[in-house]
Design a protein around this motif. Structure first.
Motif, PDB file in Angstrom:
ATOM      1  N   ARG A  76       0.834  -1.205   0.000  1.00 23.85           N
ATOM      2  CA  ARG A  76       0.000   0.000   0.000  1.00 23.85           C
ATOM      3  C   ARG A  76       0.864   1.248   0.000  1.00 23.85           C
ATOM      4  O   ARG A  76       0.432   2.303   0.447  1.00 23.85           O
ATOM      5  CB  ARG A  76      -0.934   0.008   1.226  1.00 23.85           C
ATOM      6  N   ASP A  96      -6.860  11.056  -5.525  1.00 23.37           N
ATOM      7  CA  ASP A  96      -7.303   9.711  -5.176  1.00 23.37           C
ATOM      8  C   ASP A  96      -6.132   8.831  -4.756  1.00 23.37           C
ATOM      9  O   ASP A  96      -6.264   7.994  -3.862  1.00 23.37           O
ATOM     10  CB  ASP A  96      -8.026   9.077  -6.369  1.00 23.37           C
ATOM     11  N   PHE A  98      -3.411   9.787  -3.193  1.00 23.84           N
ATOM     12  CA  PHE A  98      -3.068  10.119  -1.819  1.00 23.84           C
ATOM     13  C   PHE A  98      -4.120   9.615  -0.834  1.00 23.84           C
ATOM     14  O   PHE A  98      -3.811   9.316   0.306  1.00 23.84           O
ATOM     15  CB  PHE A  98      -2.851  11.630  -1.653  1.00 23.84           C
ATOM     16  N   GLU A  99      -5.376   9.519  -1.279  1.00 24.73           N
ATOM     17  CA  GLU A  99      -6.413   9.001  -0.383  1.00 24.73           C
ATOM     18  C   GLU A  99      -6.301   7.491  -0.204  1.00 24.73           C
ATOM     19  O   GLU A  99      -6.708   6.941   0.808  1.00 24.73           O
ATOM     20  CB  GLU A  99      -7.807   9.323  -0.934  1.00 24.73           C
ATOM     21  N   ASN A 100      -5.770   6.808  -1.231  1.00 23.63           N
ATOM     22  CA  ASN A 100      -5.780   5.350  -1.210  1.00 23.63           C
ATOM     23  C   ASN A 100      -4.434   4.700  -0.910  1.00 23.63           C
ATOM     24  O   ASN A 100      -4.384   3.508  -0.651  1.00 23.63           O
ATOM     25  CB  ASN A 100      -6.296   4.806  -2.551  1.00 23.63           C
ATOM     26  N   TYR A 101      -3.350   5.438  -1.016  1.00 21.47           N
ATOM     27  CA  TYR A 101      -2.029   4.858  -0.786  1.00 21.47           C
ATOM     28  C   TYR A 101      -1.216   5.745   0.150  1.00 21.47           C
ATOM     29  O   TYR A 101      -1.511   6.925   0.310  1.00 21.47           O
ATOM     30  CB  TYR A 101      -1.276   4.701  -2.113  1.00 21.47           C
ATOM     31  N   SER A 102      -0.163   5.147   0.740  1.00 19.68           N
ATOM     32  CA  SER A 102       0.807   5.972   1.438  1.00 19.68           C
ATOM     33  C   SER A 102       1.889   6.320   0.434  1.00 19.68           C
ATOM     34  O   SER A 102       2.446   5.431  -0.194  1.00 19.68           O
ATOM     35  CB  SER A 102       1.455   5.210   2.588  1.00 19.68           C
TER      36      SER A 102
END
Lengths: 301, 356
Positions: A76, A96, A98-102
């Motif tokens: 992730r 998106d 930045f919202e879904n991954y580190s």
């Protein structure tokens, strides 16, 4: 009691299924450059081993599908995200991402945008643990076996065409603005993995394209295999001079199906073919994947 | 006799309520410029460049950012054109400070951060009724296969949660004490998963079941269904024209009417699949005409798709819920727990996207 054991057994089976899942997942050390099919926009995803680099995020969350099919599900973390320039068809999807991954590192040219979406991206980045850097001509980035040499925007170009807006360090997203076309501020870099080199051009237009060709001549950079055609193959994008200097073998155009801009322009495609390049388009092929082991390379059909 | 009198009184009251509601609905002429200040009571649908939701029965499309979420209090301006608010502009947005809604946001972000797209969207949809992260293409597939009901707020989720809660609580507590707690749990869950009609219907029916058990009364599902419809319309008459409300009630009614005979009909089907098959088939029979009338599409294979994927839903719900609870204490452990859902979500996604 017996029922509890049954559940524990199921749980253990599930865990082992997952472990096998991951054991068989192919994390080869070979390089993959994927020009993601994100519609009208740019998103280039580069993976080797367990490292991932994303250059631009396309206009919206379509980029997430490309990431999820090219990353193991348990990974992730994206090591590096580069935004070439703050226009929506390049950064929209990064919100998106930045919202879904580190994201570990985020690199921009420092050019700011007043658009609402860009403010949202800034907030996303600000509230994450991501390290932010800004680069210009002369910067280099190393990540394992991968290297980037930044060749644009040049210091002179920045000095003549931009206004500083914040003095708080240079690592702030959006430290200067411009009244010029943002495309010409795109980060242009030479990406290398062993003997395989790619020129990533963002959206630079003809003037900047010639200037980049000049830079590459000065730095004596040649033998480039892969070029991402700038500005989605627009007529005022790639210049012939840049092709002459770099002499690439394959040209990748990231462009949406039936887009309203008429990209890629027929003249550009013709020019590419006249230089003997193989032209790969995301609107025709979907995700365009090129693989390399650092010595040879091939297009994955 | 007394029961009938009570029922007819209730119906008269309901009629009055509906009448007064619809005669008081502000009826603005076309082209009126208005400003609406209200709380968003269900999660907006997100498209490529816009987000969509309804306020006072008006369809509103706004730019994608700033993103509005369930529970936010907003002010929008626009011009009325039929049932739409055109030229809509967001004047102000205040995020909700409701603890449960904040918790919901936190959990949704936990799913997003720890599973790939589609997988995270599926878990978020199944566990919390969130449509936020569903890609348009995936949404389309869910609609075509007739499996969208499990991802949007669905009564099925409520009954899974209710069953889970009560069976977990009776381990520690006597049943009489467990029931009030389970009730509290159901309603907490229904607030968190967006107060949509199907969720509320299931919560009311579930509550009636529990209360009937507690009081030692016989429970008639049909009666509970009618009762919940009455309560809901009484409190929010606009549900009368809400498609989700209609679908939920028609589906439940047709399950109540047809399930037993269909269940008996499939004697040869193995037990694990038999109840899924009969319940989804009976629900589909009821909703098919409505779906066809309102979307112009109905998939004859839909019961088969449902049969293939429905068994994963309780498992996805359970793993999703447990990992969500653990994530509030220790995220890395929760992440590993959440990974266990991957084989099941993969199955669900493969089946629904397989035959394009």
């Amino acid at each position: 009691m017996r029922k509890n054991w049954f559940y524990i057994l199921i749980f253990l089976c599930l865990v082992s299924v997952l472990v096998w899942f991951s054991a068989f997942y192919n994390t080869s050390e070979n390089l993959k450059i994927i020009a993601c099919d994100v519609g009208q926009g740019d998103a280039l995803f580069i993976t080797t081993g367990s490292q991932q680099i994303l250059i631009d995020g396309g206009p919206d969350n379509k980029v997430l599908l490309c990431l999820s099919t090219n990353m193991p599900f348990w990974d992730r973390e994206i090591e590096l995200v580069i935004l070439t320039h703050p226009e929506k068809d390049h950064f929209g999807g990064l919100i998106d991402v930045f919202e879904n991954y580190s994201v570990v590192n985020f690199i921009t040219s420092g050019l700011s945008s007043s658009s609402k979406e860009y403010q949202v991206l800034k907030e996303e980045v600000g509230s994450s643990a991501t390290k932010v850097h800004s680069v210009k001509d002369g910067s280099t980035i190393r990540l394992g076996l991968i290297g980037f040499e930044i060749v644009w925007p040049s210091r002179e170009f920045l000095a003549n065409n931009s206004q500083k807006i914040s003095e708080i360090g240079s690592d702030v997203i959006g430290s200067y603005t411009t009244s010029r076309n943002k495309n010409d501020f795109s980060i242009v870099s030479v990406f290398s993995f062993g003997n395989f080199d790619a020129l990533l051009t963002g959206d630079i237009e003809d003037e900047a394209s010639d200037a980049v060709a000049e830079k590459l001549l000065q730095k004596n950079i040649k033998g480039i295999e892969y070029i991402k055609v700038s500005h989605h193959g627009s007529k005022n994008g790639l210049s012939g001079k840049l092709l002459e200097v770099t002499n690439p073998k394959v040209a990748v155009i990231s462009v949406g199906r039936n887009n309203s801009y008429g990209h890629p322009h027929a003249e550009v495609v013709k020019m590419l073919e006249s230089y003997g390049l193989r032209v790969l388009r995301t609107d025709v092929m979907g995700d365009v994947v090129v693989q390399s082991n650092g010595i040879s390379w091939q297009v994955k059909d | 006799m007394l029961y009938r009198l009570f029922l007819s009184l209730l119906l008269v009251l309901l009629g009055l309520r509906i009448f007064s509601y619809f005669s008081n609905v502000p009826n603005f002429p076309e082209g009126t410029h208005i400003r609406i200040n209200n709380r968003v009571t269900s999660e907006p649908l997100i498209f490529e460049n816009s987000q969509y939701f309804k306020l006072y029965g008006l369809k509103i499309y706004l730019p994608k950012y700033p993103q509005i979420s369930y529970g936010d209090e907003i002010i929008v301006e626009g011009i009325i054109s039929k049932d739409k608010l055109t030229d809509a502009k967001l004047v102000k947005i205040a995020t909700s400070d409701n603890v449960l809604i904040r918790l919901r946001e936190k959990l949704l972000s936990f799913y997003k951060k720890n599973l790939p797209i589609d997988h995270s969207a599926l878990v978020a949809g199944v566990v919390l009724g969130s449509k936020q992260n569903i890609r348009p293409e995936f949404w389309e597939r869910l609609k075509i296969t007739g499996t969208v009901h499990v991802v949007v707020a669905s009564g099925m989720n409520v009954s899974i949660v209710a069953k889970f809660l009560i069976s977990a609580l009776v381990i520690f507590l006597p049943r009489r004490k467990a029931i009030p707690l389970a009730l509290l749990g159901i309603w907490t869950y229904s607030i968190m998963s967006g107060f949509d009609a199907p969720i509320i219907r299931a919560s009311i029916m579930g509550s009636i079941t529990f209360v009937a058990q507690e009081l030692g009364k016989l429970y008639y599902a049909g009666r509970a269904l009618i009762f919940s419809a009455i309560i809901m319309i009484f409190f929010k008459p606009e549900w009368l024209i809400d498609l989700g409300f209609l679908l939920s009630f028609v589906a439940t009614t047709s399950i109540l009417l047809l399930n037993d005979s269909i269940y008996n009909f499939f004697k040869k089907v193995p037990d694990i699949l038999r109840s899924d098959l009969s319940s989804s088939l009976s629900a589909q029979i009821g909703v098919a005409p409505i779906l066809f009338a309102s979307f112009g599409q109905f998939n004859i294979l839909s019961p088969l798709y449902n049969l293939a994927v429905l068994w994963t839903i309780p498992i996805i719900t359970l793993i999703g819920m447990i990992s969500a609870i653990v994530s509030l204490m220790y995220v890395p452990a929760a992440q590993i727990l959440l990974f266990l859902v991957y084989p099941f979500t993969s199955w669900f996604i493969t089946i629904t996207t397989f035959l394009q």
